[in-house]
Design a protein around this motif. Structure first.
Motif, PDB file in Angstrom:
ATOM      1  N   THR A 231      46.542  46.388  57.349  1.00 55.46           N
ATOM      2  CA  THR A 231      46.591  47.952  56.561  1.00 55.46           C
ATOM      3  C   THR A 231      44.955  48.017  55.662  1.00 55.46           C
ATOM      4  OG1 THR A 231      47.050  45.590  54.792  1.00 55.46           O
ATOM      5  CG2 THR A 231      49.098  47.566  55.566  1.00 55.46           C
ATOM      6  N   PRO A 232      44.969  48.375  56.942  1.00 50.12           N
ATOM      7  CA  PRO A 232      43.036  49.093  56.356  1.00 50.12           C
ATOM      8  C   PRO A 232      43.107  49.747  55.392  1.00 50.12           C
ATOM      9  CG  PRO A 232      43.374  49.888  58.836  1.00 50.12           C
ATOM     10  CD  PRO A 232      44.849  49.245  58.019  1.00 50.12           C
ATOM     11  N   GLU A 233      42.058  49.486  54.534  1.00 52.92           N
ATOM     12  CA  GLU A 233      41.670  50.710  53.462  1.00 52.92           C
ATOM     13  C   GLU A 233      40.067  51.108  52.828  1.00 52.92           C
ATOM     14  OE1 GLU A 233      43.927  52.313  51.034  1.00 52.92           O
ATOM     15  OE2 GLU A 233      45.282  50.548  51.165  1.00 52.92           O
ATOM     16  N   PRO A 234      40.172  52.631  53.459  1.00 59.46           N
ATOM     17  CA  PRO A 234      38.685  52.696  53.906  1.00 59.46           C
ATOM     18  C   PRO A 234      38.346  52.809  52.310  1.00 59.46           C
ATOM     19  CG  PRO A 234      40.027  54.908  54.808  1.00 59.46           C
ATOM     20  CD  PRO A 234      41.189  53.076  54.028  1.00 59.46           C
ATOM     21  N   GLY A 235      36.517  52.586  51.706  1.00 62.57           N
ATOM     22  CA  GLY A 235      35.899  52.598  50.596  1.00 62.57           C
ATOM     23  C   GLY A 235      36.132  51.362  50.345  1.00 62.57           C
ATOM     24  N   GLY A 236      36.017  50.120  50.998  1.00 63.42           N
ATOM     25  CA  GLY A 236      35.538  48.428  50.543  1.00 63.42           C
ATOM     26  C   GLY A 236      34.400  48.668  50.845  1.00 63.42           C
ATOM     27  N   VAL A 237      33.975  47.231  50.690  1.00 66.05           N
ATOM     28  CA  VAL A 237      32.819  46.521  50.659  1.00 66.05           C
ATOM     29  C   VAL A 237      32.291  46.524  52.310  1.00 66.05           C
ATOM     30  CG1 VAL A 237      32.900  45.337  48.248  1.00 66.05           C
ATOM     31  CG2 VAL A 237      33.209  43.924  49.978  1.00 66.05           C
ATOM     32  N   THR A 238      30.897  46.278  52.003  1.00 65.81           N
ATOM     33  CA  THR A 238      29.669  45.790  52.986  1.00 65.81           C
ATOM     34  C   THR A 238      29.962  44.213  53.363  1.00 65.81           C
ATOM     35  OG1 THR A 238      27.615  45.082  52.827  1.00 65.81           O
ATOM     36  CG2 THR A 238      28.070  47.616  52.520  1.00 65.81           C
ATOM     37  N   SER A 239      29.702  43.915  54.968  1.00 66.97           N
ATOM     38  CA  SER A 239      29.870  42.656  55.150  1.00 66.97           C
ATOM     39  C   SER A 239      28.847  42.013  54.030  1.00 66.97           C
ATOM     40  CB  SER A 239      30.030  41.918  56.542  1.00 66.97           C
ATOM     41  OG  SER A 239      29.170  43.006  57.157  1.00 66.97           O
ATOM     42  N   TYR A 240      27.876  42.122  54.371  1.00 66.57           N
ATOM     43  CA  TYR A 240      27.127  41.750  52.978  1.00 66.57           C
ATOM     44  C   TYR A 240      27.207  41.652  51.752  1.00 66.57           C
ATOM     45  CZ  TYR A 240      22.452  41.004  50.267  1.00 66.57           C
ATOM     46  OH  TYR A 240      21.596  40.757  49.699  1.00 66.57           O
ATOM     47  N   GLU A 241      27.462  42.383  50.973  1.00 67.74           N
ATOM     48  CA  GLU A 241      28.245  43.011  49.781  1.00 67.74           C
ATOM     49  C   GLU A 241      29.280  41.332  49.365  1.00 67.74           C
ATOM     50  OE1 GLU A 241      27.500  47.171  48.375  1.00 67.74           O
ATOM     51  OE2 GLU A 241      29.291  46.448  49.642  1.00 67.74           O
ATOM     52  N   GLY A 242      30.609  41.308  51.014  1.00 63.03           N
ATOM     53  CA  GLY A 242      31.256  40.340  50.465  1.00 63.03           C
ATOM     54  C   GLY A 242      30.954  38.771  50.444  1.00 63.03           C
ATOM     55  N   LEU A 243      30.471  39.030  51.429  1.00 62.68           N
ATOM     56  CA  LEU A 243      28.713  38.049  51.488  1.00 62.68           C
ATOM     57  C   LEU A 243      28.811  37.268  50.435  1.00 62.68           C
ATOM     58  CD1 LEU A 243      28.393  37.340  55.614  1.00 62.68           C
ATOM     59  CD2 LEU A 243      30.200  36.390  54.422  1.00 62.68           C
ATOM     60  N   ASN A 244      28.220  38.198  50.093  1.00 58.31           N
ATOM     61  CA  ASN A 244      26.658  38.022  48.784  1.00 58.31           C
ATOM     62  C   ASN A 244      28.209  37.624  47.605  1.00 58.31           C
ATOM     63  OD1 ASN A 244      24.207  37.248  48.031  1.00 58.31           O
ATOM     64  ND2 ASN A 244      24.439  39.519  47.245  1.00 58.31           N
ATOM     65  N   TYR A 245      29.215  37.750  46.840  1.00 61.82           N
ATOM     66  CA  TYR A 245      30.174  37.841  45.709  1.00 61.82           C
ATOM     67  C   TYR A 245      30.450  36.227  46.389  1.00 61.82           C
ATOM     68  CZ  TYR A 245      30.294  42.335  44.615  1.00 61.82           C
ATOM     69  OH  TYR A 245      29.821  44.283  44.471  1.00 61.82           O
ATOM     70  N   VAL A 246      30.399  36.009  46.953  1.00 57.93           N
ATOM     71  CA  VAL A 246      31.468  34.371  47.067  1.00 57.93           C
ATOM     72  C   VAL A 246      30.707  33.314  47.243  1.00 57.93           C
ATOM     73  CG1 VAL A 246      32.365  33.140  49.022  1.00 57.93           C
ATOM     74  CG2 VAL A 246      33.579  35.454  48.879  1.00 57.93           C
ATOM     75  N   ARG A 247      29.364  33.745  48.121  1.00 58.90           N
ATOM     76  CA  ARG A 247      28.572  33.202  47.175  1.00 58.90           C
ATOM     77  C   ARG A 247      27.442  32.394  46.480  1.00 58.90           C
ATOM     78  NH1 ARG A 247      24.628  35.727  52.544  1.00 58.90           N
ATOM     79  NH2 ARG A 247      26.069  35.051  54.211  1.00 58.90           N
ATOM     80  N   HIS A 248      28.025  33.118  45.476  1.00 63.50           N
ATOM     81  CA  HIS A 248      27.631  33.427  44.055  1.00 63.50           C
ATOM     82  C   HIS A 248      28.979  33.420  43.500  1.00 63.50           C
ATOM     83  CE1 HIS A 248      24.465  35.953  45.395  1.00 63.50           C
ATOM     84  NE2 HIS A 248      23.530  35.218  44.057  1.00 63.50           N
ATOM     85  N   LEU A 249      29.857  32.246  43.850  1.00 58.38           N
ATOM     86  CA  LEU A 249      31.257  32.303  43.505  1.00 58.38           C
ATOM     87  C   LEU A 249      30.768  30.568  41.896  1.00 58.38           C
ATOM     88  CD1 LEU A 249      34.198  32.108  45.642  1.00 58.38           C
ATOM     89  CD2 LEU A 249      33.941  33.867  43.400  1.00 58.38           C
ATOM     90  N   PRO A 250      32.049  30.592  40.989  1.00 57.30           N
ATOM     91  CA  PRO A 250      30.862  30.400  39.825  1.00 57.30           C
ATOM     92  C   PRO A 250      31.994  28.480  40.445  1.00 57.30           C
ATOM     93  CG  PRO A 250      32.476  31.425  39.725  1.00 57.30           C
ATOM     94  CD  PRO A 250      32.325  32.236  40.608  1.00 57.30           C
ATOM     95  N   ASP A 251      31.346  27.918  39.275  1.00 56.04           N
ATOM     96  CA  ASP A 251      31.329  26.117  40.110  1.00 56.04           C
ATOM     97  C   ASP A 251      32.902  25.713  39.013  1.00 56.04           C
ATOM     98  OD1 ASP A 251      31.949  23.813  40.119  1.00 56.04           O
ATOM     99  OD2 ASP A 251      29.799  22.840  39.134  1.00 56.04           O
ATOM    100  N   LEU A 252      34.220  26.117  40.017  1.00 55.34           N
ATOM    101  CA  LEU A 252      35.707  26.088  39.524  1.00 55.34           C
ATOM    102  C   LEU A 252      36.679  24.881  39.770  1.00 55.34           C
ATOM    103  CD1 LEU A 252      36.147  29.455  40.041  1.00 55.34           C
ATOM    104  CD2 LEU A 252      35.624  28.845  37.423  1.00 55.34           C
ATOM    105  N   ASN A 253      37.576  24.654  39.753  1.00 54.83           N
ATOM    106  CA  ASN A 253      38.716  23.417  40.565  1.00 54.83           C
ATOM    107  C   ASN A 253      39.225  23.848  41.413  1.00 54.83           C
ATOM    108  OD1 ASN A 253      39.710  20.752  40.060  1.00 54.83           O
ATOM    109  ND2 ASN A 253      40.928  21.286  38.412  1.00 54.83           N
TER     110      ASN A 253
END
Length: 319
Positions: free
Chosen positions: A256-278
């Motif tokens: 179910t693709p949806e136009p208007g999403g993030v780029t691969s770089y942007e998504g990877l960067n969000y994940v790389r900055h995820l906080p230290d959680l349990n």
């Protein structure tokens, strides 16, 4: 003193990367949970709860196939995650097409066993309905979980065609079963057409913190990390990532693709900055190889899974 990780991928000098049995990143295939394992990659090949295009049952095999391209060290975090985490490939769970409740029982049993051994599972979907089975198993040990949810869709609808268990309904069912705490859960990247103008408001009214794609565009990765941290706190966390969080230009192989999403770089960067959680579990869902172009969706999914491993290793190193 921390124990030395026992399990990790074979060394790159042993053989060309494209050879060998297709486990994730050539990790050892082990199906016996025990205390020497920190993280298990788990295939969840189920897609008959999809509302539009099926085929994500082959997502786990597609992700594993292209994961051979990944190298072991993370240049962003400046570490090799396998130096800190003992990781195996648990193989695929024997889920039954067309029989979602029996498949949920299989997932619940397997995830409960992994949790009892303090193993963090990383699921490879499959359609997004599989996450309910994962949550059921993990909640037996951890109770109601906090959800960090990257997706174009909220998956909180009540039903499709009168059916309560589909890939668009898992988080409403999880709330009803009290295995997710909405007050400490966050949904990120919602966008696209909806069935009713109030659909996003409905998730907010359920208690979720919702960040639409328009709101996300105004946040840096660091700011998003802070919002996630302030929402979740110290509770046990399950992170679920639907590949359609990305724009279909970067991840065309999905149901179910949806136009208007993030780029691969942007998504990877969000994940790389995820906080230290349990973190007690992760999954990556909705990769559909038959609709993929040159394996770019599967490759992106494999990289997200690798970043999950790197997050765990980064925070373990810094403890």
């Amino acid at each position: 003193m921390a124990k030395e990780p026992k399990y990790g991928p074979s060394h790159h000098s042993d053989a060309p990367r494209y050879t060998g049995i297709r486990t994730f990143m050539k990790l050892p295939y082990i199906t016996d949970p025990h205390e020497d394992i920190d993280v298990a990659i788990v295939g969840l090949p189920f897609d008959t709860a999809a509302s539009y295009r099926s085929g994500s049952r082959f997502g786990p095999s597609g992700i594993r196939e292209i994961s051979m391209l990944l190298r072991p060290s993370n240049a962003f975090h400046k570490l090799n995650p396998f130096d800190y985490c003992s990781v195996i490939d648990y193989g695929d769970l024997p889920l039954i097409p067309g029989h979602i409740h029996e498949s949920y029982d299989i997932m619940k049993t397997a995830y409960s066993a992994l949790a009892r051994h303090n193993i963090i599972p990383i699921g490879l979907g499959g359609d997004h309905s599989v996450t309910l089975g994962e949550l059921r198993g993990l909640s037996e040990k951890y109770g109601a979980l906090s959800l960090v949810h990257f997706d174009a869709h909220g998956d909180t609808w009540d039903n499709y065609w009168g059916k309560k268990y589909t890939h668009g309904t898992p988080f409403r069912r999880a709330l009803e079963e009290h295995i997710v705490d909405p007050s400490t859960s966050i949904q990120i990247g919602l966008r696209g057409t909806v069935y009713d103008p109030s659909d996003v408001d409905e998730a907010i009214n359920m208690g979720f913190h919702v960040i639409t794609i328009d709101e996300l565009r105004s946040l840096s990765p660091e700011q998003l990390s802070e919002q996630i941290k302030s929402t979740v706190g110290e509770k046990p966390v399950f992170l679920t990532f639907d590949i359609d969080f990305f724009d279909p230009a970067y991840a065309p192989g999905t149901g179910t693709p949806e136009p208007g999403g993030v780029t691969s770089y942007e998504g990877l960067n969000y994940v790389r900055h995820l906080p230290d959680l349990n973190y007690v579990g992760f999954d990556l869902v909705e990769v559909l190889p038959a609709l993929d172009n040159a394996e770019i969706t599967a490759q992106l999914g494999a990289n997200i899974v690798y970043e999950f491993l790197s997050i765990l290793a980064f925070h373990k190193r810094n403890q």
